[in-house]
Structure formats: C-alpha cells, structure tokens
Design an enzyme around this catalytic site. Structure first.
Site, PDB file in Angstrom:
ATOM      1  N   GLN B 199     -32.342  10.620 -21.327  1.00 44.30           N
ATOM      2  CA  GLN B 199     -31.676  11.470 -22.310  1.00 44.30           C
ATOM      3  C   GLN B 199     -31.347  12.776 -21.590  1.00 44.30           C
ATOM      4  OE1 GLN B 199     -31.489  10.270 -25.821  1.00 44.30           O
ATOM      5  NE2 GLN B 199     -31.982   8.381 -24.715  1.00 44.30           N
ATOM      6  N   ARG B 219     -33.287  16.075 -27.948  1.00 42.64           N
ATOM      7  CA  ARG B 219     -32.101  16.301 -27.144  1.00 42.64           C
ATOM      8  C   ARG B 219     -31.166  15.103 -27.258  1.00 42.64           C
ATOM      9  NH1 ARG B 219     -34.315  18.375 -22.997  1.00 42.64           N
ATOM     10  NH2 ARG B 219     -32.485  18.501 -21.643  1.00 42.64           N
ATOM     11  N   ALA B 240     -33.158  13.520 -34.944  1.00 40.53           N
ATOM     12  CA  ALA B 240     -33.038  12.639 -33.779  1.00 40.53           C
ATOM     13  C   ALA B 240     -31.869  13.060 -32.873  1.00 40.53           C
ATOM     14  CB  ALA B 240     -32.864  11.202 -34.246  1.00 40.53           C
ATOM     15  N   HIS B 241     -31.716  12.341 -31.771  1.00 36.69           N
ATOM     16  CA  HIS B 241     -30.707  12.702 -30.767  1.00 36.69           C
ATOM     17  C   HIS B 241     -29.287  12.598 -31.308  1.00 36.69           C
ATOM     18  CE1 HIS B 241     -31.253   8.353 -28.950  1.00 36.69           C
ATOM     19  NE2 HIS B 241     -31.213   8.338 -30.262  1.00 36.69           N
ATOM     20  N   ASN B 242     -28.464  13.562 -30.880  1.00 33.53           N
ATOM     21  CA  ASN B 242     -27.031  13.570 -31.190  1.00 33.53           C
ATOM     22  C   ASN B 242     -26.705  13.805 -32.667  1.00 33.53           C
ATOM     23  OD1 ASN B 242     -27.303  11.612 -28.608  1.00 33.53           O
ATOM     24  ND2 ASN B 242     -25.338  12.695 -28.550  1.00 33.53           N
TER      25      ASN B 242
END
Lengths: 342, 342, 342
Positions: B199, B219, B240-242
């Site tokens: 990530q 991230r 969570a990511h994004n």
C-alpha cells in the site's frame, strides 16, 4: 514457581488425597494437563477428563466422588473454581512483580508518587499529578496534568489519560485505553460547517474498575463522565461524554454508549450493543449482543434487537422472520382459494 | 480563572441584569450550579432550574422573561448556547496552554518545525517532516518520515502517523488515532494463502478536521485516502484505503467504511454503521445507527436497516416485525376458517 | 525511484511494446496517470482508460488487443495485477528501508536481537525478550518480558505486546495493536461485585500473520489464544481469550470474537460481525457483514443475519421484511372479505 501439593493445599485451604510431596511447577487446563502441572475440575461436563489427565494434581470440590481410578493427587476444597482462581492470581503476582522508576521516565517535578510504585520506560507524567502507593505504570503511558491515580492501580503500556481525570484505587487499565479525550460536541453553523464545543469536564473512574484494551472514555463537556465502582469494561468500547455507568455493571467488547446516557447498577450488556444518547437504563438490565437501544429501559428488563424489545418476544418474532417466505406463500394460497371460490 | 460578571459580559457581548461585580471562577451546568460559578440556559426544557440554581450568574437569551424570582445575575446575549460555547473555549485555552520542546523528544535533524510549537516527551519526528506554526504534539506520539502537518493542529498523546501522510491546518487528532496504516489488501493465491498487496499511497486530512480517539484511517493502495475540510469523526471509527469523505460530514463512533467508497458533503452518519466498499454515498445523506449500507445512496436520502432502505419504510416494516407472531396467528385463523367452510 | 521501461519489464518478466527507454519514476492508477508514471490494466472494466491515460507505460495481460490507438508503452506479462503488486512491493521496500537501533530505545540487557534489526525511538524491550533477524520495530512500541519475535517481522509505531507472547516470522502488526491484554474474565460474587480471574496464558501468532491498526487480541486464561499462519486481521477487531483462528482465514474490520470460540481455515468473515463464545466455526465458512453468530457453523456454510442463517434464505426473508406492511394489508383484505362473505 515450584511448590508441593501440600503447600498448595495449605494455601487454598484444602485437604490432600494422594501424595502430598508431589512437586508442581505449572498450572494447566484439565484436558491439557502435563506431569508437574496442577489443574482443577469445576464444570461437571469436564469430569471425564480427570480419569485421563496427565496433570500431577487436580483441585476438586469436597463432594467429588471418582467413579474410576484416578492417577493424580486430588486437593479437595469448598469451591474448586474459586480455589483455582486464587492460584491463578498468586501465579500472576509472582510473574508480574515490577518496581522502581525507569531512568527513561519523564516525571514533572511537582508530581507526587506514593510508595512502592513502578514507572516504566518512556512514561510521561504531567504537572501536579498525584499517584498513590503500589501503582504500576508500564512503558509509553502518558498522563496529563492534574491527573489523580489511586492506590494499587495498574496502567498497562500505552495508556493515555488526559488532564484533570481521576482514576480510583485498585483499577486496571489495559494497553491503548484513552481516558478523557474530548467529547464529540460540535454546533452546526449556518454555512454547514461545525464549530467545536470545548469539552472542559473530566472523567472519574471510581475504585475497582477494569477497562479493556483500546477502550475510549470521553471527558464531559462540563462536569464528569463517571464510571462507578466495580464496573468492568471489555476491549474497544466507546463511552461518550457525560455518560454515567452504575456500580458493578459489566459491558462486553465493542459496545458504544452515546452522550449523557445513564446506566444503572449490576447490568450485563453484551458485545456490539449501541445505546443512543440521553437515555436512562435501569438497574439489573440485560441487553443481548448487537442490540440497539433507542428508548429508556426499566429495571430488570432483558432486551434484544435493533431497536430492542423484550427478549422472548424478539426471539418469537425472529422465528417468524426466518419463515417469512412461507408466511407469504400461505397468504397467496388463501388469496387464490378465496378468488377460486367466489 | 477569576473574572467579574461584567468582564464576562464584555467578552461575550452581553448586558448584565444584577450585580456586575460578582466574581466568577468556574463554569457549571445549570442544574449543578455552585456559588461562584456561571451557567447558561439554552434549552427551554431546563428553564425551571434557573429559579433554583445556586450559580452566581446565568447566561440567557435576550428575550428571556423570568416568571419567578431569580437569585443570580443574568447576562443577556443573542444566543446563550453560542456564548457559553465561546466561554468553554476560552476556559479550555487557558488550561491547555503548552509550549516548548521537551528534552525527551526525538526530532530528526532535517525535520522542520514552525514558530511557537509544543512537542512533548517521547515524541518521535521522522526524516523530512514539516510541522507548521502553533502546533501542539503531546507525549508518545510517533510521526513517520515525510509527514506534513499544518498550522494550529493538535496531536494528542499517542497519535501515530505513518510516513508520507498530510495533515491540514486547525486539525485535532485525539489519542490513539492511527493515520496511514496499510490498507487491507491481499491477493488470494492458488494454495489458499494470501499475498500482501503493498500500500504505497497516503492519507490526506484537509483543514479543520477532528478525529476521535483510537480511530484508524488507512493509507491508499495508490493515490490518497482523503478526508475533506471540516469533517468530524468520533472515536473507534474505521476508514479503509482509498475512501474519500466530503466536506463537513460528521460520523459517530464505531462506524466502519470499506475500501474505495466515496461519501458526499454534509452527511450525518450515526454510530456503528457499516458501509461496504466501492459505493457512492451522495451529499446531505443521513444514515441511522447500526445500519448496513450495501448499495449507492442518492443525495438527501435518509436510510435505516441492514441492509438499509428509506427510514420511514424501515420503521413501518419494523412495527410489523415486532408483531409477526400475531400476523402468523391471523393467517392460521383464516386458514382454519377457510378449511371449516369448505 | 528512476527506471526505464525495459528495466521494469526485466524485473516483472514482461515484454515491451513501445519505447523501452522511457523513464519511469512513479506508480499511478490508470485513471490518474501522469507522464513519467507506470500503471496497470487488470480489470476489463477499466479498459477504456488505456486510450486516454497520460501514464508513460501500462502493464497489461499478454493477450490484450488494443481497439484504438494507444499513446503509452505497454509491458505485456502473464498477470498484470500480480506484476503491478510486485512493483508496489518493490517500491515500498525502497521507501521504508530502515536499520539500526535508536539511541532513544530502552532494551533490557538480557534481551537478544538478531542481525539487521531496526529499533526506533522510545521502544521499550523487556527482560529475556528474543527478537529475530531483519525485524523492524517502530517508535513508541512496548514489548513485555519474555516475548519472542520471529524473523522479518514488522511492528509499527505504538504496538503493545504483553509479557510471554509469541509472534511468528514475517508478521506485520500495525500501529496501536494490543497483543496479550488480560481476557475479560470475572467471577460474580454474592454481593453483586465481580472478582477478577487472573489471565496467565499468552497469545501465539504463527508466521505470515498481519494484524490491522488498533486490533486487540487477549491472552488466554490458561494456555494460548492462537492465530494460525497466514491469518489476516483488519483494523479494530476484538479477539477474546482462548480463541483459535485457523490458517489463512481473513477477517474484516470491527468484527469481534468472544472467548474460546474456534474458527476454521480459509474462512472469510466480513466487517462488524459478532461471534459469541465457545462456538466451533468450520473451514471455508463465509459470514456476511454485521452478522451475529450464536450457534456452530458447519464447513463451507455462507451465512447472514443476526442471529445468522443461510445467506440466500436470509435475503429472501429480508425481501419480505421490507414489504411487511403490504403483507399485513393482504391479510386485512382477506379478513374483511371472509367476514363479508359469511
């Protein structure tokens, strides 16, 4: 640790059946007993294990009557579970004994610490903090200004306590606990943004409180968020600002309680429950896991569901929920029959 | 703190009814007022307390007309709640003023810090970090390499920020917040094990963001997880990511948002909500507590349930859910009648 | 980073279509490509982006056939997603390379550390700890006495590991993880208070385990809480005492598992699931988000709901739940017709 069966029997006020000189150096579960270990038989469901266990000794209730040959020594006591819990405690104390103040701790000059404290590496203690006697504070813990900590309390590694909070005697806070972060208070403004409402109250934990890892208890806007004596909170619980939790209430992991709600004494609240703000939850209330509480709950109620209602009614309704497709079919059949008949 | 009623009135642009020289040294709730304290009357539900309060002064709205004798001084302002919030803020600033850099901090030589910063004990600041002016970083906080932190931002004790993340101006991160841990990305392999997907993105918090204790924001795999300006997140939330969260959206405790979901502006998301990944949630959306969101939600929708649908429809359906055993009985009665008739 | 397209093709065993000398210094998503960046096309849904992307190169599957002009170089590989994941990993390793032991770390004299370890600022390492080779421990992490940590393991900033726990090889623990806090064990006493049951077991993480930020895994009362090899846990998860999780099971954020429950291999458990204690969950089980598990689950089952049952049955029942007001109306119509007829 190394004790004889007789020494252990003396400690837990029991009588020995078998060799009192057998040496014990370990505690074990009865189903995983090894030579040199001592176990206990509390739950009758596990009785069959006592005939096979490789443990050297087993603690049993006074009235235990073996129905087969037993290869280990027995120690008979009034309550085998309580006696074993006492041994666990003694073992634990042997292994976690720590004292002294790390040279890597940063303690404000005007902070006070009682006798026989342990303060670990990289502990930061703020201005005017008062720490009682026999307190153990493990590494990387942060204690803000004006905090008061009672006697015999344990703060595990990485606890964070904001300024002005009070922690009672005989409390245990596990790693990652956050006491006294700002309550979630924001006033909506005309342009859609929110203005922060400063949170100038504190958190009070009374005596004999245990708080699980990474649980968060927010400070009050004004006044105090209060956790009464004997309360036990599990891990990852959220307690919002101005909440009050009554004596000896226990709450399981991941439950959240919103602002200004008051919870009574001796309640049992299961995991992942959500309770909205400004409610009154009575004494001796039980709440099933994952329930959502959106109205006051009277003393002694047992509730389930989201929104929650009386547990046996919830369970009945859920049985019909599972068979809803069949209920719908029965309605369709009736409709067809009725139509056919006309 | 020690002020006269007149001095406070001047600060909050109010007019005094009563003795302007009374001394005030404390803030209190109106129902818990003590001599020497000042309180406020915002909510009409609390009006009866003003006739009994022991507070020395109470802030009220301009148009307040007492219906009984009042024993305290009044300060009349346009909006009593806002005026009191202003006082809370002023009081808070008095008490939390900190500055200077602890001799126990570890700051990389190539890190930059602005004017008037406070950096507490055991704070680790990584390589090439840039910290703005008037930033306060409390003890045991860890800041990874290349992190950027804007002006006037507060990082409370034990915050952890991974490398390459950006924190805006006027942000507050509470204790135990984790910014920039790896997103949960694993590629299933033929033998059932999972290979980690690195990530390499980051997290961006824009200005005026507040993040509650122990909340985690992962991230991005590539690019950025983005929290837009004015967003307020409560405790123990998972982002969570994004994910991207739009301006001035507020989210209550223990809610979780899965990967790549985008949330609009001015939304209000209650506690313990779950939102699955790759969704689009519109602007001005409201989501009730414990809801599960598994499809896109249009602008302005108000939803409840797991899976969630329009809130008034949910509530109606839930009323019938509670009485499902009765509905089933009515079907049985119909079936019997119908059979009896044939 | 700075590589030519040919150098990257060599690294990921691909062949170049276009200019092999183009320089690449960044990774990007295909929809956000910039000159100098390399991206990938894995999901056919994104194919249209390849005709517009400003990325200098895109990794594609061997069999990709462009239907329009393409302005970037292509690298053809067997599996574009896996090749890109390999690049992410390489990029990540370049950027996170750390070694050496901070002068601000506190390591017990009798602790052992392997070759090539990184130990950051304000890390506390307890007595008799054994740390393997190539281990990276970031700042403000606390490691209790007698802990064992395998090779190549990463502990991010602010991890807390209690005494006697074992962490395997190639594990990654994210910030704020707590390993080995006391299980939630209290024995009710006659006067309503609870006596603590000491928790003298530990936690064992086998190899290749990843644990998300602020997740908590409690130590066993006796014996071990065990996380088998290849398990991946997301953020803010609660694992209670004496739980065992089988190989390669993955669990999403905010799920909680109560004491002594055993979970099989290769399970996929979604977010915010609650599983009560003392259950057996089989292998290859899938559990939908927000489900509540209150009974054993056999191998291969896919379940949903609280309490959960087979997922397609749950979904059917939920369809009827949504239309319960209509079902009730149909019953009322039948009742009226029936009455009218008699």
């Amino acid at each position: 640790m190394k004790f004889t069966v007789q020494e252990i029997a003396d400690l837990i006020k029991g009588t020995v059946d078998g060799d009192p000189k057998t040496e014990i150096h370990k505690l074990s579960k009865i189903e995983q007993g090894e030579p040199g270990s001592i176990s206990f038989l509390g739950n009758p469901k596990y009785t069959h294990y006592i005939y096979q266990t490789r443990a050297s000794a087993v603690i049993v209730n006074h009235d235990f009557e073996p129905e087969q040959t037993i290869n280990c020594s027995l120690i008979r006591v009034e309550n085998a579970y309580n006696a074993f819990a006492m041994m666990l405690e003694a073992y634990n104390n042997l292994n976690r004994e720590k004292s002294g103040i790390s040279k890597y701790a940063a303690i404000a000059e005007n902070a006070e610490t009682g006798d026989n404290c342990f303060i670990g590496d990289f502990v930061s203690v703020g201005e005017h903090v008062k720490i009682g006697s026999n307190v153990k504070i493990y590494s990387n813990t942060s204690i803000g200004d004006n905090v008061v900590i009672g006697d015999n309390t344990i703060l595990n590694a990485g606890v964070k306590i904001y300024n002005d909070c009070h922690i009672g005697n005989n409390c245990t806070l596990h790693s990652g606990v956050v006491i006294g972060a700002d309550g979630f208070g924001f006033a909506p403004q005309s342009d859609n943004h929110y203005a922060k409402v400063a949170q100038i109250g504190n958190v009070i934990l009374e005596d004999n409180v245990e708080i699980g890892a990474n649980t968060t208890i927010d400070r009050a806007t004004l006044g105090s968020t209060i956790i009464r004596k004997g309360v036990k909170l599990d891990n990852l619980i959220q307690i919002a600002h101005n909440v009050e939790i009554g004596e000896n209430t226990v709450i399981a992991a991941q439950t959240g309680i919103a602002g200004s709600t008051r919870i009574g004494r001796n309640c049992m609240i299961a995991g992942q429950v959500g309770i909205i703000g400004h409610l009154e939850i009575g004494n001796n209330v039980k709440i099933a896991a994952q329930s959502g509480i959106s109205t006051n709950v009277p003393d002694g109620a047992i509730v389930m569901g989201s929104p929650a209602f009386e547990i046996s009614n919830y369970r009945k309704a859920y049985v019909y929920f599972r068979s809803l497709p069949k209920l719908a079919d029965r309605i369709s059949v009736l409709e067809k029959k009725f139509k056919g008949e006309q």
